[in-house]
Write an enzyme that holds these catalytic residues in place. Structure first.
Site, PDB file in Angstrom:
ATOM      1  N   THR A 151       0.838  -1.205   0.000  1.00  0.00           N
ATOM      2  CA  THR A 151       0.000   0.000   0.000  1.00  0.00           C
ATOM      3  C   THR A 151       0.868   1.248   0.000  1.00  0.00           C
ATOM      4  OG1 THR A 151      -1.857  -1.053   1.141  1.00  0.00           O
ATOM      5  CG2 THR A 151      -1.662   1.334   1.370  1.00  0.00           C
ATOM      6  N   SER A 328     -34.715  36.872  -4.205  1.00  0.00           N
ATOM      7  CA  SER A 328     -35.336  36.996  -2.894  1.00  0.00           C
ATOM      8  C   SER A 328     -36.734  36.400  -2.907  1.00  0.00           C
ATOM      9  CB  SER A 328     -35.419  38.471  -2.483  1.00  0.00           C
ATOM     10  OG  SER A 328     -36.129  38.610  -1.266  1.00  0.00           O
TER      11      SER A 328
END
Length: 478
Positions: A151, A328
């Site tokens: 690994t 908004s």
């Protein structure tokens, strides 16, 4: 052959064995017992390594290069090597990515990711050889797929490759954004405006110059990213556990590196000292720093776009950003600079990721850094999100920006910043007096200079011509 039986709940299972004992694995799964335990051990982010497509592709490239090297060196027989290579090629083409199921954040320095790759490659290779998944007597995840590897050399090499793949796409996206700013620079080359320092009127410039600066900044950062990418091409593949190359053929490192270069088209080199390379995270820290630099400057650019477009009536309103959505739920007609805002947020994330990379790199001990998974996850996120941000900003914002030309001209005419351009012609003290009177009375600098007879109309018009205000020019001496 491993035991296989239907469960009472429906799906078939197979039994696999590891050092902790037997476990039931879904019969259809290409992963195995090591992956299963890792999934159970690391329920952290809910994000599997398959979310990072480049990392899965890179793992397949490394496994393929290793198999080809082992075959060349007589360490892996032809049929096994060919089956592994074919399995890796399928993964590189996009198949079986859903089988890479281990969480991106995991303990063990990436061991679980490597095991996941070994098992998926092995089980697909077994199928290609005509055997059942899990029948590891014929081809083993560790004995064959992981031959000559650890690994600790596979994972860093795959991470470096995945980062180069992602960085290449970010470079392309940054070029798209640079071109968008450059196009606006050309469009606005004749638009005079006031430059500002510390948010106060400074001296005139063109809007084209302002946008050209954003393009140049992106090009500079592309050069820095390219430099950082070059550091990732030095790999420790062949170093195995700590860089000593234990359990490898003397020619394995060089052979595997050559195959990896041929597979990817990237000119990899074997690190000069594999012990150093196995523990060193310097290239990742360098890349992270460059990504932070890109994020900081990109965010500053977005701050400018929001500021220059603020209004539309009560702000600077020098430019208009293209409206892309209602702003908004309570204020009718309001439109917000949502594209620059989202890029700002990407920048904040990247800056935070840099802190994570810094701490993880610093925290390694002795011959290995156990924290590469969070380094890889952080960097791959930063690269992907910056790329998306650059493309979104170019396509959804910059390309549609317009200039409020009349308003900009009015601001220039009213600004006391014009007095700075008169310094060489009427002197600093006279220019200061004119500026102060203009600020006090509201009269324009232009009108006051004429009223006081400090310059002729023709000379003043020449001095205040946009070509002279926004760039160096020779000063008349007589």
């Amino acid at each position: 052959m491993p035991a296989s039986a239907p469960t009472h709940d429906g799906p078939q299972i197979r039994v696999e064995h590891d050092l902790l004992g037997d476990r039931e694995v879904p019969a259809a799964a290409y992963y195995g017992v090591h992956t299963l335990r890792a999934v159970e051990n690391f329920p952290i982010t809910g994000i599997p390594i398959s979310a990072h497509t480049d990392l899965v592709t890179a793992l397949a490239c490394v496994k393929q290069a290793a198999a080809q090297a082992n075959r060349d060196l007589g360490l892996l027989d032809g049929p096994k090597a060919d089956a592994i290579v074919r399995a890796c090629e399928e993964i590189r083409a996009g198949r079986l990515h859903d089988q890479f199921v281990v969480d991106v954040v995991q303990g063990g320095a990436g061991t679980s990711t490597n095991m996941n790759a070994n098992e998926v490659v092995a089980n697909r290779a077994l199928e290609l050889l005509g055997h059942a998944k899990g029948d590891y007597r014929h081809l083993h995840p560790l004995e064959d797929v992981n031959a000559g590897q650890s690994t600790n050399d596979v994972y860093p090499t795959a991470v470096r490759l995945s980062l180069q793949l992602a960085a290449a796409r970010l470079l392309e996206a940054m070029a798209v954004l640079r071109d968008a700013f450059a196009a606006k620079s050309e469009e606005f080359t004749d638009v005079l405006k006031m430059g500002r320092t510390q948010l106060q009127d400074a001296v005139p410039m063109t809007l084209g110059q302002e946008f050209a600066a954003y393009a140049v900044m992106l090009d500079e950062d592309r050069a820095r990213l390219d430099e950082a990418g070059a550091l990732l091409r030095e790999i420790n593949l062949g170093g195995t556990a700590i860089g000593t190359g234990l359990n490898t053929h003397p020619r394995y490192a060089g052979t595997a590196c050559e195959h990896l270069g041929a597979i990817t088209g990237i000119p990899f080199t074997v690190a000069g000292d594999l012990v150093e390379a196995t523990q060193d995270m310097g290239a990742f820290v360098q890349l992270s720093g460059v990504l932070k630099r890109i994020a900081v400057k990109l965010s500053k650019t977005c701050n400018d776009l929001r500021l220059l477009s603020c209004g539309p009536r009560a702000g600077l309103a020098e430019i208009n950003l293209p409206p892309v959505q209602a702003g908004s739920s309570i204020m009718p007609g309001k439109v917000n600079p949502v594209i620059p805002e989202v890029v700002n947020q990407i920048a904040y994330e990247v800056i935070g990721n840099d802190v994570t990379v810094t701490m993880a790199a610093e925290s390694g001990q002795l011959q290995l850094n156990a924290f590469e998974p969070v380094i890889a996850h952080s960097l791959l996120k930063s690269l992907a999100h910056l790329r998306a941000g650059c493309l979104t900003l170019a396509e959804r914002c910059v390309g549609g920006i317009t200039a409020n030309r009349e308003h900009l001209a009015q601001l220039v005419g009213q600004s006391i910043g014009l007095a700075t351009a008169l310094n060489p012609h009427i002197g600093y003290e006279q220019a200061t007096a004119v500026a102060q009177e203009a600020l006090t009375t509201g009269a324009s600098v232009h009108d006051l200079v004429l009223a006081k007879g400090l310059l002729t109309p023709e000379r003043l018009r020449e001095i205040l011509h946009p070509d002279n205000l926004a760039r160096p020019h020779a000063r008349a001496t007589a």
